[in-house]
Each structure stands twice: as C-alpha cells, then as structure tokens.
Design a protein around this motif. Structure first.
Motif, PDB file in Angstrom:
ATOM      1  N   UNK A 198      -7.356  -2.558  -8.616  1.00 54.02           N
ATOM      2  CA  UNK A 198      -7.650  -1.954  -7.314  1.00 54.02           C
ATOM      3  C   UNK A 198      -8.685  -0.858  -7.532  1.00 54.02           C
ATOM      4  N   UNK A 199      -9.889  -1.071  -7.033  1.00 49.71           N
ATOM      5  CA  UNK A 199     -10.935  -0.084  -7.276  1.00 49.71           C
ATOM      6  C   UNK A 199     -10.710   1.188  -6.468  1.00 49.71           C
ATOM      7  N   UNK A 200      -9.957   1.078  -5.369  1.00 54.22           N
ATOM      8  CA  UNK A 200      -9.673   2.316  -4.638  1.00 54.22           C
ATOM      9  C   UNK A 200      -8.726   3.194  -5.449  1.00 54.22           C
TER      10      UNK A 200
ATOM     11  N   UNK B 216     -16.063  -0.021  -6.417  1.00 52.52           N
ATOM     12  CA  UNK B 216     -16.120  -1.483  -6.495  1.00 52.52           C
ATOM     13  C   UNK B 216     -17.568  -1.968  -6.607  1.00 52.52           C
ATOM     14  N   UNK B 217     -18.470  -1.348  -5.839  1.00 53.85           N
ATOM     15  CA  UNK B 217     -19.897  -1.684  -5.964  1.00 53.85           C
ATOM     16  C   UNK B 217     -20.361  -1.433  -7.403  1.00 53.85           C
TER      17      UNK B 217
ATOM     18  N   UNK C  46     -23.772 -15.495   5.414  1.00 54.25           N
ATOM     19  CA  UNK C  46     -24.530 -16.715   5.097  1.00 54.25           C
ATOM     20  C   UNK C  46     -26.025 -16.494   5.323  1.00 54.25           C
TER      21      UNK C  46
ATOM     22  N   UNK D 299     -18.862 -13.306   8.569  1.00 51.80           N
ATOM     23  CA  UNK D 299     -19.026 -14.496   7.724  1.00 51.80           C
ATOM     24  C   UNK D 299     -20.404 -15.128   7.958  1.00 51.80           C
TER      25      UNK D 299
ATOM     26  N   UNK E 135     -22.188  -8.720  -0.399  1.00 54.33           N
ATOM     27  CA  UNK E 135     -20.779  -9.076  -0.473  1.00 54.33           C
ATOM     28  C   UNK E 135     -20.009  -8.475   0.682  1.00 54.33           C
ATOM     29  N   UNK E 136     -18.950  -9.155   1.055  1.00 53.48           N
ATOM     30  CA  UNK E 136     -18.063  -8.615   2.075  1.00 53.48           C
ATOM     31  C   UNK E 136     -17.142  -7.597   1.429  1.00 53.48           C
ATOM     32  N   UNK E 137     -17.001  -6.477   2.111  1.00 53.37           N
ATOM     33  CA  UNK E 137     -16.162  -5.409   1.603  1.00 53.37           C
ATOM     34  C   UNK E 137     -15.224  -5.084   2.747  1.00 53.37           C
ATOM     35  N   UNK E 138     -14.057  -5.718   2.752  1.00 51.86           N
ATOM     36  CA  UNK E 138     -13.214  -5.651   3.940  1.00 51.86           C
ATOM     37  C   UNK E 138     -13.944  -6.347   5.071  1.00 51.86           C
ATOM     38  N   UNK E 139     -14.107  -5.654   6.202  1.00 55.94           N
ATOM     39  CA  UNK E 139     -14.779  -6.263   7.339  1.00 55.94           C
ATOM     40  C   UNK E 139     -16.275  -5.951   7.335  1.00 55.94           C
TER      41      UNK E 139
ATOM     42  N   UNK F  55       0.809  -1.230   0.000  1.00 57.16           N
ATOM     43  CA  UNK F  55       0.000   0.000   0.000  1.00 57.16           C
ATOM     44  C   UNK F  55       0.842   1.281   0.000  1.00 57.16           C
TER      45      UNK F  55
END
Lengths: 326, 326
Positions: free
Chosen positions: B204-206, B312-313, B253, B249, B270-274, B178
C-alpha cells in the motif's frame, strides 16, 4: 429470467458455531446489471466472502433469494458454473503444473472441447501477457503473474460474469495496475459483468458501483462519485509535530465535522475551508505546535469508507442505548 | 539478555546492512545492498513481488545466511549471533503465526513463555498488550474466530511481548480493511515514539507515505533510499498531471493511443482511483492539448492540474527505470 446479471433479495446465511447461531449475511439485497463492475467492500468479517459464495451456490443460503443470470444459486448450480468465472480468496493454482498445463486443466474442468481450447488458450495467454511464459511452472511465477494466470484460467469457458474475491491481495502496485487494465479491457471489449470484493479503496473507485456491507447488510449502494458526495464538508490534511494535542484541538473546534487519523497525519472534515483553515493555523500556532502541508484534499473512497462505517457504528450504538432505556 | 559486547562501530544502529548479497543457484535475490536504519525510525522497505524484500528480512533475522556481505541488528551479526538477534527483535509476517484454537490471551501467554518472561512480567505485558491493541472484551475469544483486524493486532502484540527494540513487519496489513489498517499504523507510531525501530514492508503506497524513510528494492538492487518527500523530488522523472474525466476508462484509452502514436510524450498514463495520472516531461506545455484531445472525443474534463507525485507514481517510475544505485 430477470434482467440482472446478479441478484440477491433478503439473503440470509447463518452458521452454527459451537451451538451458537452466527448470522454472516443478514437480509442483504443487491442487483448487478449486465456490464457493470460492482465492488463489494466492507470491514473485515462483514460478510463479503460469504455473500459471494452463497450467490455462487458454493454455500447454501438460510433464507431469501439469490441468482446469477436468472439461475437460482441453490437449484441451478451447474448452469451458474458454466457461465461464471470465479477466483476464490487466497486461491492457489497447482504450482507443479506449467502455465499451459494450468490452462489445459481448467479447460478440462469446464469441458471446453479441443478445438475451442486451441483457439482460446493462446488468446487468453496473450491477453494476460503470459504467452512467453507458457512453459514456466506456476509456482515459479511472480505474485502478479499468478493472479493474471488465475484470471486467464477463470475465463477459459467464456463466462458472462466473473466473481473475484480479493484477487489482488499481496500484489505490488505495478502488477495491481496491470490486473485492473485487464479487467478494463474485458469490460470494454466483451461487456463482461464483474463482481469484485476488495480491501483496496482505490480499486473500489474504479468500479461503476460500490456496495458497502456492514454486519451482513448492504448499507450503501451507489457510484463511487455519489458515495463520496454524501460525506459532508471539505477535507483538510496536515502533519502536526504534536499529534495528540493537535487531535484534541481539532476535535473540540467549531466547524469541525469529523477527524480521522492516519499515521502521523490528521484528516479534518470541516464545514468551511477558509474559516477553519485559519482557525486551525491560529490554534496550532498559539499552542506552539508546528505542522506542515496544511491543505485541502479531495475526499477519496478511503475517507468516505471510514466516515460511513464510523457513522453506522454510532447509529447502531445509539439504537442499542435507546433500546436499553425502553 | 545482555551477553556479548557490541561491536564498537555498529552499536548505535538498530539495523545495518553492508554489501549484502544472497544468491540461490544462479539467481541473485539480493544484490550488494547497503543501508542502515536509525533508532526509533519507521522505515519502509518497498519493492515489487519477488524483488528481494523478504529475503533481506530473513537474512537480518539470521534465518538464512548471506552469500556475502553483512547484516547487523543492534550491533549483533545476524549470521553468527542469531540467538542474540532473536532475543531483541520482534517479527510479524503476513501469515500471522497465531494458534487459532487458543484464545487471544493464551496466544500472548504462549509467546511470552517462549521468550522466557516471568509470570509477573507476563501478567503485566498481557494487560498492556490487550489494552494497546484494543482487544478488551476479546481476551477469551478463540483466535480462529477473530476477524482480520483483531487477529492482526493480536499478532503484533505477540511479536512484541518481550519488548524488542527492533520490529520487522512483513506485509502486516495485507487484506485488512482501511479502518484496521489505520489502527495498526497508530500502533506502529506508538511503538516508534517509545523508541522502537520499525522496518515494514507494504504494497500500500499510501501506507509507505507514512514512513519516515523508505528504500526501494527491485531485481535485488537498492534503487532508491531517502525520505518520502526527498524521493518525490529526486526519483520522479517528469511531472504529474491529474485529470478528472467524465468517463475515466474511455479517457485512458484515448490517452494511451496518444502515447502510442507519439502525439503526447507520456512516460506513463494510469488510473489512480477515479483520477488519471499522466506523467510527462512538461505538464504545462501539454495541458491544453490533452484537454482538447479528450473534449474532441466527447469526454468531459472536470479538472486538470499539475499535482505533486504520490509515492505510487514514484514507485512506478523507480521500478520501471531504476535510477543510479544509492
């Protein structure tokens, strides 16, 4: 036998390069419990790949201890190989073999018997979403599918631990999500222990624990949430019209703890959001600097990583200066 | 080098693509793509693996000929005026083509020689590049022993040794940490300020958020082309709810199951980081139902709020259901 899936204590790896000794791993200790997803992160050249390879027994260690599932990295390499799946950095699968032939090849390497192959290969292909591509040449798969095939191949011998070295490099965001969903399923359904090196900080956020390696040593070892909590202050983000003036202004401001830059954006860590937000807005206005989106954002692993590495560098430099004075 | 006259119509535009198509056999890699890039712009060229990004760049560089349509760089036709294009552009690919057994300085000198710089120009350029790329102290280090970030900045330096007006960067930051990525983006912005036009691809979308304008290509077709902020308004189907949960997680589910059985009409979870990003037509309407659902299964919800979509979305939304062609 110890209770850890992966363990290293005072691990040292030195390389001889043109008569110089380079210490790639410098007294590193870590423990990964069964079922954990452990992310190893760090700057380029910090020793991530070397650590992984020493733990796997692919490189011999110079000193210290390391083991996988209680098997010593140097003495019990074959026991480790039977129980661990590994994806090397920038691996390549034989491109002129089909997906199925790749699976059969890896099954052969790991001496999986024919009966088991018949059962496991279709399961793994279904798991990786590759069932309908079993006759496609690996070389003709998209980047994301190749990575999923590599994962399926690394699981053919039903390992208890997988060690993945930057497995999603060069993969688009959609495929990266799919790859991590597969890892999530493995963790949930099989209790697999996952050890992963990654340059992506959003992937680090998805690990249960993260180790930050710096110059061959583990300097942070905690859950992503705890690591982010350690970073002091709150984070403001904005895009100024005059970047260098805004940067200077923030760096000199009271209450500003740290400034990070990203493209045209400034990330400013402050002790008090309300006070500093007004302060920054006033200062920008008085200098005629336009800006947009000045707002508080959550600290992510990305910002935490940069802050931690920066502080580590500063403390090393300080110690060196103290050393020189003495 | 200034020989052939600019074609009057195109000379304002650093990059101009008109109805560009490339077929390999019956496979259409690039399908009737048109766009242009303005002078001094940082343009993000995005898409999944195998979407046609690199093929487009190779046609712009004149390395392969289009099946139909045209690619112009600085008014030169890439297919017929390739030498003029090469004299005026810089190109850096993911596999930096540096000589590992030459030192950093020797690499710059080599590339300067290839581009016909005089020894005076070369001396001046080497000093400039070493300084801007932050390579001081590493001038005489063998390139092979530089770590990722250094190598990457050296590769950029070599790519721009001849002062090109347009620079193509194909996944320049894959696999670097990074901190190096940020330093690299500062270099990109510095170039842009000096009037250099930059076309960059990244997963990398960021990073893509840092581009002034982006184009999305998928399946060879251009599906979106706009500024990042406009794309977030026009390309995003649905609203994004960001959910912080005690066990992300498990929460995933539960929400996936609710999506499957139709209880909540998610377009995407979707998970996006935490954090979890859930996309749905009306975030406010389902907010409470989602909270109840998670709490009912013993997942603590620490935060749940509608947020602006990240790029990213938008990427995932665009790639999954390509909107009207621009």
């Amino acid at each position: 036998m110890n209770q850890f899936a992966i363990s290293a204590a005072n691990l040292v790896k030195e390389f001889k390069v043109n008569k110089h000794v380079v210490t790639a791993v410098n007294g590193l200790s870590l423990q990964v419990a069964p079922g954990e997803t452990f992310g190893l992160i760090g700057p380029d050249g910090a020793g991530k790949t070397t650590t992984t390879r020493v733990i796997l027994g692919l490189l011999s260690r110079t000193s210290g201890e390391s083991s996988v599932l209680g098997f010593d990295s140097m003495n019990d390499m074959y026991q480790i190989r039977e129980r661990v799946g590994y994806i090397a950095q920038q691996f390549s699968l034989p491109p002129n073999l089909t997906v199925m032939e790749n699976m059969l090849f890896f099954a052969g390497v790991h001496s999986v018997d024919a009966e088991e192959q018949k059962k496991r290969i279709p399961e793994l292909l279904a798991f990786a979403g590759l069932s309908e591509f079993s006759n496609r040449l690996a070389g003709k798969l998209s980047g994301g599918m190749k990575k999923k095939l590599a994962l399926a191949c690394s699981l053919i011998h039903e390992p208890q631990v997988v060690m993945l070295d930057e497995p999603t490099l060069g993969v688009d965001p959609v495929s990266r999500r799919e790859f991590w969903n597969l890892l999530g399923n493995l963790r949930a359904e099989k209790g697999l222990t996952i050890f992963i090196c990654t340059p992506y900080m959003d992937e680090a956020e998805r690990c249960t624990r993260v180790g930050l390696i710096y110059e061959g040593k583990l300097i942070v070892d905690d859950s992503p949430a705890n690591i982010k909590r350690v970073i002091p202050g709150h984070l403001l983000e904005f895009t100024p019209s005059d970047f260098s003036s805004a940067l200077k202004l923030c760096n000199e401001m009271n209450g500003v703890l740290e400034v990070q830059t990203y493209g045209e954006k400034l990330h400013v860590f402050v002790d008090d959001v309300l006070k500093c937000k007004t302060q920054i807005e006033d200062a920008l206005a008085s200098q005629g600097i336009a800006y947009d989106h000045l707002r508080e954002i959550e600290v992510r692993m990305e910002e935490a990583f940069i802050s931690l590495i920066r502080r580590q560098k500063e403390s090393v430099e300080q110690n060196e200066m103290i050393g020189e004075v003495r | 080098m200034s020989a052939e006259p600019f074609t009057a119509r195109n000379h304002e535009l650093p990059i101009l693509i008109q109805n560009l198509t490339k077929r390999f056999g019956d496979f259409t890699a690039v399908d009737n793509v048109s766009f242009n890039v303005q002078s001094g712009e940082v343009f993000g060229w995005l898409g999944p693996n195998g979407a046609g990004k690199t093929t487009t760049i190779r046609m712009l560089l004149g390395l392969i000929k289009p099946t139909s349509g045209n690619a112009f760089v600085l008014g030169f036709d890439s297919a017929t005026q390739t030498k003029l294009v090469h004299a005026n552009v810089g190109y850096m690919s993911q596999q930096f083509t540096l000589y590992s057994d030459l030192t950093a300085m020797q690499n710059i000198r080599f590339y300067g020689g290839v581009h016909g710089l005089s020894s005076d120009e070369l001396r001046q350029r080497i000093a400039e590049i070493i300084r801007t790329a932050g390579l001081e102290g590493r001038e005489n280090t063998l390139t092979g022993s530089l770590s990722g970030g250094w190598k990457q900045r050296l590769a950029l330096g070599c790519a721009i040794v001849h002062h090109p007006k347009v620079v193509f960067l194909d996944e320049p930051t894959a696999g670097v940490d990074p901190i190096s990525r940020r330093q690299f983006w500062e270099l990109i912005y510095q170039m842009a300020k000096e009037g250099v036009t930059v076309l960059v691809t990244t997963h990398y979308m960021d990073e893509a958020e840092l581009c002034q304008r982006v184009g999305f290509i998928t399946g060879g077709k251009l599906v979106a082309l706009d500024s990042v902020s406009q794309l977030k308004q026009t390309q995003m189907r649905g609203q994004v709810l960001e959910i912080g949960a005690s066990d992300p997680e498990k929460a995933m589910r539960i929400l996936k199951a609710a999506q499957l059985n139709g209880r909540i009409p998610f377009d995407e979870v979707a998970l996006y980081g935490a954090q979890i990003h859930a996309v749905m037509p009306d975030a406010q309407k389902y907010k409470e139902a989602i909270q109840r659902l998670l709490m009912g299964e013993d997942v603590q919800v620490s935060s749940i709020e509608r947020v602006a979509p990240t790029l990213e979305d938008v990427f995932i939304s665009s790639v999954k259901a390509p909107a009207a062609i621009v």
